[in-house]
Write a protein that holds these residues in place. Structure first.
Motif, PDB file in Angstrom:
ATOM      1  N   ALA A 102       8.453 -47.824  43.110  1.00  0.00           N
ATOM      2  CA  ALA A 102       8.102 -47.585  44.509  1.00  0.00           C
ATOM      3  C   ALA A 102       7.161 -48.643  45.062  1.00  0.00           C
ATOM      4  O   ALA A 102       6.866 -48.633  46.260  1.00  0.00           O
ATOM      5  CB  ALA A 102       7.451 -46.210  44.646  1.00  0.00           C
ATOM      6  N   ASP A 103       6.683 -49.558  44.222  1.00  0.00           N
ATOM      7  CA  ASP A 103       5.675 -50.517  44.675  1.00  0.00           C
ATOM      8  C   ASP A 103       6.169 -51.950  44.738  1.00  0.00           C
ATOM      9  O   ASP A 103       5.424 -52.857  45.103  1.00  0.00           O
ATOM     10  CB  ASP A 103       4.430 -50.440  43.787  1.00  0.00           C
ATOM     11  CG  ASP A 103       4.758 -50.551  42.303  1.00  0.00           C
ATOM     12  OD1 ASP A 103       5.901 -50.925  41.962  1.00  0.00           O
ATOM     13  OD2 ASP A 103       3.877 -50.259  41.482  1.00  0.00           O
ATOM     14  N   GLN A 140       8.889 -38.811  44.340  1.00  0.00           N
ATOM     15  CA  GLN A 140      10.075 -39.158  43.559  1.00  0.00           C
ATOM     16  C   GLN A 140      10.375 -38.140  42.444  1.00  0.00           C
ATOM     17  O   GLN A 140      10.743 -38.510  41.328  1.00  0.00           O
ATOM     18  CB  GLN A 140       9.946 -40.565  42.942  1.00  0.00           C
ATOM     19  CG  GLN A 140      10.025 -41.698  43.955  1.00  0.00           C
ATOM     20  CD  GLN A 140       9.912 -43.054  43.304  1.00  0.00           C
ATOM     21  OE1 GLN A 140       8.810 -43.567  43.099  1.00  0.00           O
ATOM     22  NE2 GLN A 140      11.052 -43.621  42.956  1.00  0.00           N
ATOM     23  N   ILE A 199       6.856 -48.088  49.434  1.00  0.00           N
ATOM     24  CA  ILE A 199       7.840 -47.104  48.975  1.00  0.00           C
ATOM     25  C   ILE A 199       9.077 -47.041  49.879  1.00  0.00           C
ATOM     26  O   ILE A 199      10.204 -46.906  49.388  1.00  0.00           O
ATOM     27  CB  ILE A 199       7.197 -45.709  48.816  1.00  0.00           C
ATOM     28  CG1 ILE A 199       8.165 -44.744  48.114  1.00  0.00           C
ATOM     29  CG2 ILE A 199       6.719 -45.158  50.144  1.00  0.00           C
ATOM     30  CD1 ILE A 199       7.515 -43.423  47.710  1.00  0.00           C
TER      31      ILE A 199
END
Length: 295
Positions: free
Chosen positions: A109-110, A200, A270
């Motif tokens: 997500a980063d 998530q 994200i």
């Protein structure tokens, strides 16, 4: 399952920003390396080449492993980042390796994974991610699969909790495999920490159980390599984290309370990273993913 080739590690070039007070694992590794008189590149054996690479914007570690004793010198990259693909591929070329796999520990997500870009630049490379992640890749892996490269292999251990699809890749448990073993834990287990569990499909209960059943059951000397570090650490061991991890040394209920009260900000990447990483470098949307080659 997969076949890949690992080999002789050039280890110390992979150690990037050591903290002012290096963790005990570093001293253990330094002493272990000193027993080899030829060069630091002979760490572990004459087969495994290992490099730890760093992407500063997301504080992400990418790992290069190759079997340099194999005629083809097959290699793999774990958790490549799109911003540093050219650097990684230049290193692969300079070392005379044949890159065959670009693997992710989970849907990040980063940052945006580099697997798709790698596949456009190096024909024949296959992307790998867990089946549970529900993302696209050339090969979808499950618990117990083995990813072979040359005469060496990585074992897949499922470690959900940070996300539904997290896996840990562990070097093989056999006399001809590198010792001590190495575990690439993604965001499930960080050095003196762990990944967040509030998006998530994350679950603090599941993460706690994953780490204790799949990682802390490895030999205590197993070297731990996370996907990120924000304090300058590069490596730990199972034994160290069992003693000093400030979250995962607690009982399950206290761990869940800690994770529920982190109050972390919304990840700034994200909304860009997750949609991109859900296709995980599969260039042909009509292609059907392979199953891992063996158990």
């Amino acid at each position: 399952m997969f076949r890949l080739s690992l080999s002789t590690p050039c280890f110390f070039s992979s150690i990037l920003c050591l903290p002012q007070k290096p963790c005990n694992a570093f001293y253990a590794m330094r002493n272990h390396t000193a027993s080899f008189s030829s060069s630091s590149s002979s760490w572990y054996s004459n087969k495994l080449l290992f490099r730890q690479l760093f992407e500063k914007e997301s504080s992400t570690y990418t790992y290069l492993l190759a079997d340099v004793a194999h005629p083809d010198k097959p290699a793999l990259l774990i958790d490549p980042v799109d911003r540093t693909v050219d650097r990684d591929l230049t290193l692969v070329k300079e070392l005379g390796l044949k890159l065959i796999y670009a693997m992710n520990t989970h849907v990040h997500a980063d940052h945006v994974t580099g697997t798709g870009l790698i596949k456009t630049k190096v024909p024949g490379v296959k992307s790998i991610i867990s089946k549970a992640s529900k993302s696209k890749a050339d090969v979808l892996i499950e618990a117990g699969d083995k990813i072979h490269f040359g005469d060496l292999f990585l074992e897949v251990r499922v470690t959900p909790g940070h996300t539904l699809g997290c896996v840990t890749y562990v070097t093989g448990d056999a006399p001809d495999q590198p010792q001590p073993r190495m575990a690439f834990t993604g965001d499930a287990l960080l050095i003196r920490g762990c990944g967040r569990t509030d998006f998530q499909g994350g679950s603090s209960q599941q993460l706690y159980q994953s780490v204790h059943s799949q990682i802390f059951t490895l030999p205590k000397e197993t070297l731990l390599y996370p996907a990120h570090d924000y304090k300058g650490f590069t490596v730990s061991t199972v034994g160290e984290e069992m003693l000093y991890n400030p979250r995962l040394t607690k009982d399950e209920e206290e761990f869940k309370s800690i994770m529920a009260n982190l109050n972390l900000p919304y990840p700034k990447m994200i909304d860009i990273a997750v949609p991109a990483n859900m296709v995980c470098g599969l260039q042909d949307p009509s292609a059907k993913p392979d199953k891992a080659l063996s158990k």
